[in-house]
Design a protein around this motif. Sequence first.
Motif, PDB file in Angstrom:
ATOM      1  N   GLU A 138      54.166  34.919   9.804  1.00  0.00           N
ATOM      2  CA  GLU A 138      55.462  35.240  10.680  1.00  0.00           C
ATOM      3  C   GLU A 138      54.649  35.638  12.194  1.00  0.00           C
ATOM      4  O   GLU A 138      53.839  36.378  12.073  1.00  0.00           O
ATOM      5  CB  GLU A 138      56.268  36.560  10.342  1.00  0.00           C
ATOM      6  CG  GLU A 138      57.426  36.814  11.161  1.00  0.00           C
ATOM      7  CD  GLU A 138      58.123  37.837  10.783  1.00  0.00           C
ATOM      8  OE1 GLU A 138      59.208  38.244  11.518  1.00  0.00           O
ATOM      9  OE2 GLU A 138      58.027  38.262   9.474  1.00  0.00           O
ATOM     10  N   GLU A 139      55.332  34.943  13.145  1.00  0.00           N
ATOM     11  CA  GLU A 139      54.340  35.274  14.357  1.00  0.00           C
ATOM     12  C   GLU A 139      55.627  35.990  15.193  1.00  0.00           C
ATOM     13  O   GLU A 139      56.262  35.715  15.787  1.00  0.00           O
ATOM     14  CB  GLU A 139      54.259  33.858  15.190  1.00  0.00           C
ATOM     15  CG  GLU A 139      53.122  33.185  14.504  1.00  0.00           C
ATOM     16  CD  GLU A 139      51.903  33.864  14.610  1.00  0.00           C
ATOM     17  OE1 GLU A 139      51.447  34.310  15.660  1.00  0.00           O
ATOM     18  OE2 GLU A 139      51.109  34.320  13.510  1.00  0.00           O
TER      19      GLU A 139
ATOM     20  N   LYS B 259      48.933  29.626  16.882  1.00  0.00           N
ATOM     21  CA  LYS B 259      49.833  30.804  16.587  1.00  0.00           C
ATOM     22  C   LYS B 259      50.446  31.164  17.959  1.00  0.00           C
ATOM     23  O   LYS B 259      51.532  31.469  18.059  1.00  0.00           O
ATOM     24  CB  LYS B 259      49.034  31.824  16.196  1.00  0.00           C
ATOM     25  CG  LYS B 259      48.520  31.980  14.787  1.00  0.00           C
ATOM     26  CD  LYS B 259      47.748  33.056  14.152  1.00  0.00           C
ATOM     27  CE  LYS B 259      47.281  33.132  12.959  1.00  0.00           C
ATOM     28  NZ  LYS B 259      46.666  34.600  12.536  1.00  0.00           N
ATOM     29  N   GLU B 260      49.742  30.898  19.069  1.00  0.00           N
ATOM     30  CA  GLU B 260      49.975  31.381  20.308  1.00  0.00           C
ATOM     31  C   GLU B 260      51.202  30.362  20.891  1.00  0.00           C
ATOM     32  O   GLU B 260      52.204  30.790  21.327  1.00  0.00           O
ATOM     33  CB  GLU B 260      48.777  31.191  21.290  1.00  0.00           C
ATOM     34  CG  GLU B 260      49.337  31.412  22.771  1.00  0.00           C
ATOM     35  CD  GLU B 260      48.001  31.363  23.486  1.00  0.00           C
ATOM     36  OE1 GLU B 260      48.278  30.644  24.904  1.00  0.00           O
ATOM     37  OE2 GLU B 260      46.984  31.362  23.274  1.00  0.00           O
ATOM     38  N   ASP B 261      50.950  29.202  20.625  1.00  0.00           N
ATOM     39  CA  ASP B 261      51.896  27.977  20.885  1.00  0.00           C
ATOM     40  C   ASP B 261      53.203  28.405  19.928  1.00  0.00           C
ATOM     41  O   ASP B 261      54.326  28.120  20.560  1.00  0.00           O
ATOM     42  CB  ASP B 261      51.511  26.550  20.879  1.00  0.00           C
ATOM     43  CG  ASP B 261      50.506  26.302  21.966  1.00  0.00           C
ATOM     44  OD1 ASP B 261      50.466  27.130  22.864  1.00  0.00           O
ATOM     45  OD2 ASP B 261      49.955  25.332  21.982  1.00  0.00           O
ATOM     46  N   THR B 262      53.117  28.620  18.795  1.00  0.00           N
ATOM     47  CA  THR B 262      54.203  28.859  17.843  1.00  0.00           C
ATOM     48  C   THR B 262      55.262  29.802  18.576  1.00  0.00           C
ATOM     49  O   THR B 262      56.432  29.685  18.645  1.00  0.00           O
ATOM     50  CB  THR B 262      53.983  29.385  16.601  1.00  0.00           C
ATOM     51  OG1 THR B 262      53.197  28.223  16.086  1.00  0.00           O
ATOM     52  CG2 THR B 262      55.096  29.667  15.589  1.00  0.00           C
ATOM     53  N   ARG B 263      54.442  31.090  18.991  1.00  0.00           N
ATOM     54  CA  ARG B 263      55.248  32.024  19.588  1.00  0.00           C
ATOM     55  C   ARG B 263      55.922  31.516  20.784  1.00  0.00           C
ATOM     56  O   ARG B 263      56.926  31.918  21.135  1.00  0.00           O
ATOM     57  CB  ARG B 263      54.232  33.385  19.770  1.00  0.00           C
ATOM     58  CG  ARG B 263      54.027  34.033  18.643  1.00  0.00           C
ATOM     59  CD  ARG B 263      53.344  35.266  18.922  1.00  0.00           C
ATOM     60  NE  ARG B 263      52.111  35.141  19.482  1.00  0.00           N
ATOM     61  CZ  ARG B 263      50.742  34.910  19.115  1.00  0.00           C
ATOM     62  NH1 ARG B 263      50.962  35.008  17.774  1.00  0.00           N
ATOM     63  NH2 ARG B 263      49.832  34.764  19.761  1.00  0.00           N
TER      64      ARG B 263
ATOM     65  N   THR C 255      59.239  31.545  14.699  1.00  0.00           N
ATOM     66  CA  THR C 255      59.251  32.776  14.218  1.00  0.00           C
ATOM     67  C   THR C 255      57.937  32.329  13.321  1.00  0.00           C
ATOM     68  O   THR C 255      57.212  33.488  13.081  1.00  0.00           O
ATOM     69  CB  THR C 255      60.678  33.146  13.230  1.00  0.00           C
ATOM     70  OG1 THR C 255      61.741  33.237  14.196  1.00  0.00           O
ATOM     71  CG2 THR C 255      60.200  34.557  12.679  1.00  0.00           C
ATOM     72  N   TYR C 256      58.019  31.310  12.536  1.00  0.00           N
ATOM     73  CA  TYR C 256      57.041  31.082  11.573  1.00  0.00           C
ATOM     74  C   TYR C 256      56.089  30.152  11.663  1.00  0.00           C
ATOM     75  O   TYR C 256      56.399  28.966  12.450  1.00  0.00           O
ATOM     76  CB  TYR C 256      57.649  30.835  10.147  1.00  0.00           C
ATOM     77  CG  TYR C 256      58.158  32.036   9.433  1.00  0.00           C
ATOM     78  CD1 TYR C 256      57.671  33.371   8.995  1.00  0.00           C
ATOM     79  CD2 TYR C 256      59.797  32.009   9.927  1.00  0.00           C
ATOM     80  CE1 TYR C 256      58.441  34.261   8.694  1.00  0.00           C
ATOM     81  CE2 TYR C 256      60.632  33.078   9.361  1.00  0.00           C
ATOM     82  CZ  TYR C 256      59.931  34.318   8.941  1.00  0.00           C
ATOM     83  OH  TYR C 256      60.673  35.423   8.256  1.00  0.00           O
TER      84      TYR C 256
ATOM     85  N   GLY D 275      59.102  29.827  20.812  1.00  0.00           N
ATOM     86  CA  GLY D 275      60.242  30.581  20.262  1.00  0.00           C
ATOM     87  C   GLY D 275      60.308  30.167  18.584  1.00  0.00           C
ATOM     88  O   GLY D 275      61.440  30.720  18.059  1.00  0.00           O
TER      89      GLY D 275
END
Length: 123
Positions: free
Chosen positions: A122-123, A76-80, A85-86, A83
């Motif tokens: 959604e992140e 989740k952290e790396d997803t944000r 969103t999901y 850049g």
Amino acid sequence: MSPVIYKDCISKSIDAAQSLPQWYLFEKSENIIGCAGLITNDFISRMHLYPWICAIFIDEERRGNGYGSLLIDKAKEDTRLHGFTYLNLRTDYTNYYEKYGFEYIGQGYHPWEEESRIYQIEE
């Protein structure tokens, strides 16, 4: 899924120029007890969705200690960070990933003509 596939994916992506894929190894007392990946597609027909967390695994003897949630949190952290969103995942499980905030969004289909449940957060 064959361990050869994951070994090849991990070793070839170490020097990747793009933000994906990312691979995570969970170590405890210098032993690998778990892993997960953050990839562009998890052998599923929903090519418009990415990234995907995949290959979430915790050694059977170490389960029940919250280690899987640490891998999910890192993805989740790396997803944000990169850049997106999901965050998506495919699974046949129900009532597991929902406790981490994932919502079922539909079915997806594999090249070998099976289907899996698709979840997204959604992140």
